[in-house]
Design a protein around this motif. Structure first.
Motif, PDB file in Angstrom:
ATOM      1  N   ARG A 131       0.817  -1.202   0.000  1.00 25.00           N
ATOM      2  CA  ARG A 131       0.000   0.000   0.000  1.00 25.00           C
ATOM      3  C   ARG A 131       0.856   1.260   0.000  1.00 25.00           C
ATOM      4  N   ILE A 153      -5.747  -1.669  -7.679  1.00 24.35           N
ATOM      5  CA  ILE A 153      -6.261  -2.541  -6.618  1.00 24.35           C
ATOM      6  C   ILE A 153      -6.225  -4.007  -7.036  1.00 24.35           C
ATOM      7  N   MET A 180      -6.947  -6.741  -1.723  1.00 24.99           N
ATOM      8  CA  MET A 180      -7.778  -5.744  -2.414  1.00 24.99           C
ATOM      9  C   MET A 180      -8.590  -4.933  -1.407  1.00 24.99           C
ATOM     10  N   ALA A 183      -6.405  -2.437   0.156  1.00 28.72           N
ATOM     11  CA  ALA A 183      -6.123  -1.373  -0.812  1.00 28.72           C
ATOM     12  C   ALA A 183      -7.271  -0.376  -0.865  1.00 28.72           C
ATOM     13  N   VAL A 184      -8.499  -0.893  -0.816  1.00 28.07           N
ATOM     14  CA  VAL A 184      -9.675  -0.018  -0.814  1.00 28.07           C
ATOM     15  C   VAL A 184      -9.693   0.832   0.459  1.00 28.07           C
TER      16      VAL A 184
END
Length: 216
Positions: A131, A153, A180, A183-184
């Motif tokens: 990240r 992502i 993912m 990442a969001v």
């Protein structure tokens, strides 16, 4: 070759290639990769090193890190364990391979050592690499459009799952989804790496409790 090109374009490419070489050689360690990328950030951003990765002083909030993040981490793990795991296993027909964690079941000294390792290597190391560095470098190179963000992502979520191959295909898929998800979270929290590290750390801490008691 001007200095700006060297620091902003060539340095991250060399750093990422070096990490890939270490991975393919079998000598890859997440902490080492994190240190390499922190060094690359130091070369590129100098005094803004920590800010470039998402370590921002104004983002340090005790309530957020010690209350919100733990609750978020616990709920996330429970959703992972009781909803995502059965769903993915049903889809693939293969259970997750947790054999690497078998020595920790009921072994308190080993579990405590692993606790320190997961915070250093997984929470801090993986969040800095995936990240803090890779996601932000991708945005620097390819922009912040919606399409770029989606690819960002998906791409690093896939790689995140891929490096967890020891858990088998089901484990790779689930870890990729978790990557993912983190990442969001990183995007929604406006690149607050402190929060991501806390969430990641508490997810793994709850997982470690389950491992110790043999619940997974």
């Amino acid at each position: 070759m001007n200095k700006t090109f060297l620091t902003t374009k060539l340095t991250p490419i060399i750093a990422i290639i070096l990490c890939c070489i270490l991975y393919l050689s079998g000598y890859f360690q997440m902490i080492i990769a994190a240190l390499i990328l922190v060094l690359a950030s130091a070369i590129e951003y100098r005094k803004d090193l920590f800010k470039s990765l998402g370590f921002q002083r104004k983002k340090i909030n005790v309530k957020s890190l010690l209350i919100t993040a733990p609750l978020f981490g616990i709920v996330s793990f429970l959703f992972y364990s009781f909803i995502m795991v059965p769903s993915v296993i049903s889809l693939t027909g293969h259970p997750i391979d947790f054999s690497v964690f078998e020595p920790y079941e009921g072994n308190l000294p080993a579990t405590l050592s692993l606790f320190v390792l997961i915070w250093a290597s997984a929470a801090f190391g993986e969040e800095i690499v995936f990240r803090g560095y890779l996601m932000r470098q991708f945005t620097k190179f390819f922009g912040s459009s919606k399409i770029s963000l989606i690819i960002n992502i998906l791409l690093f979520g896939f790689i995140f799952g891929w490096i967890h191959a020891y858990q088998g295909i089901s484990g790779q898929i689930l870890t990729g989804i978790v990557g993912m998800f983190l990442a969001v979270v990183f995007h929604i929290k406006k690149h607050d790496l402190w929060f991501n590290i806390a969430v990641h750390g508490f997810i793994d801490t709850v997982a470690l409790v389950f491992i110790y008691y043999g619940w997974i």
